[in-house]
Design an enzyme around this catalytic site. Structure first.
Site, PDB file in Angstrom:
ATOM      1  N   LYS A  65      20.381 -20.515  40.582  1.00  0.00           N
ATOM      2  CA  LYS A  65      20.772 -19.494  39.617  1.00  0.00           C
ATOM      3  C   LYS A  65      22.283 -19.242  39.639  1.00  0.00           C
ATOM      4  O   LYS A  65      22.930 -19.203  38.594  1.00  0.00           O
ATOM      5  CB  LYS A  65      20.000 -18.181  39.883  1.00  0.00           C
ATOM      6  CG  LYS A  65      18.481 -18.355  39.770  1.00  0.00           C
ATOM      7  CD  LYS A  65      17.720 -17.060  39.983  1.00  0.00           C
ATOM      8  CE  LYS A  65      17.892 -16.488  41.380  1.00  0.00           C
ATOM      9  NZ  LYS A  65      17.378 -17.399  42.439  1.00  0.00           N
ATOM     10  N   THR A  66      22.837 -19.087  40.841  1.00  0.00           N
ATOM     11  CA  THR A  66      24.286 -18.859  40.954  1.00  0.00           C
ATOM     12  C   THR A  66      25.051 -20.069  40.424  1.00  0.00           C
ATOM     13  O   THR A  66      26.050 -19.932  39.706  1.00  0.00           O
ATOM     14  CB  THR A  66      24.669 -18.615  42.431  1.00  0.00           C
ATOM     15  OG1 THR A  66      23.856 -17.553  42.933  1.00  0.00           O
ATOM     16  CG2 THR A  66      26.125 -18.259  42.577  1.00  0.00           C
ATOM     17  N   ASP A 110      23.784 -10.745  40.218  1.00  0.00           N
ATOM     18  CA  ASP A 110      22.708 -11.313  41.028  1.00  0.00           C
ATOM     19  C   ASP A 110      21.764 -10.190  41.467  1.00  0.00           C
ATOM     20  O   ASP A 110      22.202  -9.045  41.598  1.00  0.00           O
ATOM     21  CB  ASP A 110      23.333 -11.989  42.256  1.00  0.00           C
ATOM     22  CG  ASP A 110      22.415 -13.030  42.877  1.00  0.00           C
ATOM     23  OD1 ASP A 110      21.341 -13.296  42.310  1.00  0.00           O
ATOM     24  OD2 ASP A 110      22.796 -13.578  43.927  1.00  0.00           O
ATOM     25  N   THR A 159      14.909 -12.653  41.404  1.00  0.00           N
ATOM     26  CA  THR A 159      13.795 -13.383  42.018  1.00  0.00           C
ATOM     27  C   THR A 159      12.478 -12.777  41.574  1.00  0.00           C
ATOM     28  O   THR A 159      11.426 -13.313  41.864  1.00  0.00           O
ATOM     29  CB  THR A 159      13.899 -13.316  43.553  1.00  0.00           C
ATOM     30  OG1 THR A 159      14.146 -11.960  43.931  1.00  0.00           O
ATOM     31  CG2 THR A 159      15.034 -14.184  44.063  1.00  0.00           C
ATOM     32  N   ARG A 218      18.602 -25.624  47.858  1.00  0.00           N
ATOM     33  CA  ARG A 218      19.358 -25.066  48.982  1.00  0.00           C
ATOM     34  C   ARG A 218      18.752 -25.542  50.301  1.00  0.00           C
ATOM     35  O   ARG A 218      19.476 -25.873  51.245  1.00  0.00           O
ATOM     36  CB  ARG A 218      19.383 -23.544  48.949  1.00  0.00           C
ATOM     37  CG  ARG A 218      20.070 -22.965  50.211  1.00  0.00           C
ATOM     38  CD  ARG A 218      20.147 -21.457  50.204  1.00  0.00           C
ATOM     39  NE  ARG A 218      21.070 -21.000  49.193  1.00  0.00           N
ATOM     40  CZ  ARG A 218      20.825 -19.974  48.392  1.00  0.00           C
ATOM     41  NH1 ARG A 218      19.690 -19.313  48.481  1.00  0.00           N
ATOM     42  NH2 ARG A 218      21.727 -19.613  47.501  1.00  0.00           N
TER      43      ARG A 218
HETATM   44  P1  ADP Z   1      20.340 -19.274  43.833  1.00  0.00           P
HETATM   45  O1  ADP Z   1      21.500 -18.563  43.211  1.00  0.00           O
HETATM   46  O2  ADP Z   1      19.214 -19.481  42.876  1.00  0.00           O
HETATM   47  O3  ADP Z   1      19.876 -18.645  45.120  1.00  0.00           O
HETATM   48  P2  ADP Z   1      22.267 -21.423  44.237  1.00  0.00           P
HETATM   49  O4  ADP Z   1      22.761 -21.610  42.849  1.00  0.00           O
HETATM   50  O5  ADP Z   1      23.151 -20.678  45.175  1.00  0.00           O
HETATM   51  O6  ADP Z   1      20.806 -20.768  44.211  1.00  0.00           O
HETATM   52  O7  ADP Z   1      21.954 -22.896  44.806  1.00  0.00           O
HETATM   53  C1  ADP Z   1      21.845 -23.149  46.192  1.00  0.00           C
HETATM   54  C2  ADP Z   1      22.440 -24.501  46.532  1.00  0.00           C
HETATM   55  O8  ADP Z   1      21.613 -25.522  45.982  1.00  0.00           O
HETATM   56  C3  ADP Z   1      23.839 -24.715  45.965  1.00  0.00           C
HETATM   57  O9  ADP Z   1      24.700 -25.036  47.026  1.00  0.00           O
HETATM   58  C4  ADP Z   1      23.764 -25.913  45.053  1.00  0.00           C
HETATM   59  O10 ADP Z   1      24.653 -26.882  45.511  1.00  0.00           O
HETATM   60  C5  ADP Z   1      22.373 -26.459  45.229  1.00  0.00           C
HETATM   61  N1  ADP Z   1      21.730 -26.634  43.930  1.00  0.00           N
HETATM   62  C6  ADP Z   1      20.973 -25.706  43.303  1.00  0.00           C
HETATM   63  N2  ADP Z   1      20.494 -26.210  42.143  1.00  0.00           N
HETATM   64  C7  ADP Z   1      20.952 -27.459  42.038  1.00  0.00           C
HETATM   65  C8  ADP Z   1      20.782 -28.498  41.058  1.00  0.00           C
HETATM   66  N3  ADP Z   1      20.013 -28.320  39.986  1.00  0.00           N
HETATM   67  N4  ADP Z   1      21.409 -29.670  41.259  1.00  0.00           N
HETATM   68  C9  ADP Z   1      22.150 -29.852  42.373  1.00  0.00           C
HETATM   69  N5  ADP Z   1      22.340 -28.926  43.331  1.00  0.00           N
HETATM   70  C10 ADP Z   1      21.752 -27.744  43.184  1.00  0.00           C
END
Ligand code: ADP
Length: 335
Positions: A65-66, A110, A159, A218
């Site tokens: 998401k981030t 977030d 979430t 992640r």
């Molecule tokens: P969330 O915000 O949903 O908790 P993040 O965006 O922080 O998740 O993603 C966590 C990690 O996973 C990041 O370091 C990113 O590099 C990796 N990641 C997430 N989604 C992808 C994707 N679709 N392709 C490649 N790497 C991804």
């Protein structure tokens, strides 16, 4: 940079996580439908020369998401401001952020479901009318002064989409539902990360890590680093199938990718509650976790993998759960 860095996260790991983030929609692996929908939303906004509609992303931790929020800002060529629900304790905190936004800026909020209630109301108005009402004074003499703010795009992440009040949810023009990734997609992510980290990752090792990453990028990236540690200390630095298996076992990730929390939840469900049905909060208490952690972190994957079923009377273990944990169900088990 983030306003809020979780205190337990070690800084180095954070830096690495940042370095592994894809920067463009094309680099973003998987979530094909979301990617296509989003690309359309962004293109059309650009064609009209307007800020795009507000975007809500729902999905578990670590699903990207981030990363997507950063990509949205980058694709729009717009600055990004990052904050989170827990950081907004009073409506004044939100007013301070909103009133300093620049035109076209992307605001990433977030854990939006954890924002304080009064701030929620302020956010509705800001999203719809690009206005905040700043309250001056106290008691009967207090007055609300309307303040125009620059048109911006809100990207909210949660979430728990079900926790958002309907009036807030309805003000998003587009809701992106992020799902678990398929092992093949995680393999692509792992190969890219290995390349960026400069390590040699064998194909069968990539497949093994992908299969045991709970459908979550992640976790895949984190396990990759643990396997790298193992290969560097115990081997010649190359990430082989054997080093992957040994490292994953050492870090208590089992064959199905279940980690300690998953197994603790299953264990309590099976032994203490004889396979259920049991309520989520009772289950959470018995493993010493917050209900939200069990609901957001452990349960979706256990349900997705067919170990746990949600029933109107509570959570129930499936026969597959008994088998996986090496236990025999009692004759009166729910399944
Ligand atoms: P969330 O915000 O949903 O908790 P993040 O965006 O922080 O998740 O993603 C966590 C990690 O996973 C990041 O370091 C990113 O590099 C990796 N990641 C997430 N989604 C992808 C994707 N679709 N392709 C490649 N790497 C991804």
């Amino acid at each position: 940079e983030r306003d809020l860095v979780s205190p337990e996260a070690d800084l180095d790991e954070h830096a690495i996580e940042g370095a592994l983030r894809p920067r463009t929609l094309d680099e973003f692996v998987g979530q094909d439908r979301v990617r296509e929908q989003l690309s359309l939303v962004l293109r059309s906004a650009q064609q009209r020369g307007r800020a795009p509609d507000h975007i809500l992303m729902s999905g578990g931790p670590g699903l990207g998401k981030t990363t997507l929020a950063m990509i949205i800002a980058a694709e729009l060529g717009a600055p990004l401001r990052i904050t989170s629900g827990p950081a907004i304790e009073r409506s004044g905190d939100l007013a301070a952020v909103l009133s300093t936004l620049r035109e076209g800026e992307v605001l990433f909020l977030d854990e939006i479901h954890r924002m304080a209630r009064p701030a929620e109301e302020m956010l509705y108005v800001a999203m719809e009318d690009f206005r905040v009402d700043v309250v001056v004074g106290k008691g009967p003499g207090a007055t609300a002064i309307p303040l125009d703010i620059a048109p911006f795009t809100l990207v909210g992440a949660t979430t728990r989409a079900g926790m958002l009040p309907a009036p807030l949810r309805d003000r998003f023009g587009f809701v992106a539902h992020m799902d678990f990734y398929r092992p093949e997609e995680l393999e692509v992510i792992l190969r890219r990360s290995a390349r960026l980290l400069g390590v040699h990752l064998a194909d069968d090792a990539a497949a093994e890590i992908a299969r045991r990453s709970r459908g979550t990028p992640r976790i895949a990236n984190r396990l990759l680093r643990r396997v790298r540690d193992y290969a560097e200390v115990r081997g010649d630095g190359r990430l082989t199938l054997d080093s992957a298996r040994a490292a994953l076992n050492l870090y208590e990730v089992d064959d199905e990718g279940l980690d300690r929390l998953d197994r603790a939840v299953l264990d309590a469900l099976l032994r203490r509650f004889r396979g259920g049905p049991v309520g989520l909060s009772t289950l959470a208490v018995s493993v010493g976790e917050e209900p939200e952690t069990v609901e957001v972190v452990a349960e979706p994957f256990l349900v997705r993998s067919g170990f746990v079923a949600r029933t109107p009377r509570g959570r129930v273990a499936t026969p597959q759960a008994w088998t996986h944990m090496g236990l025999t169900p009692p004759p009166d088990a729910a399944f």
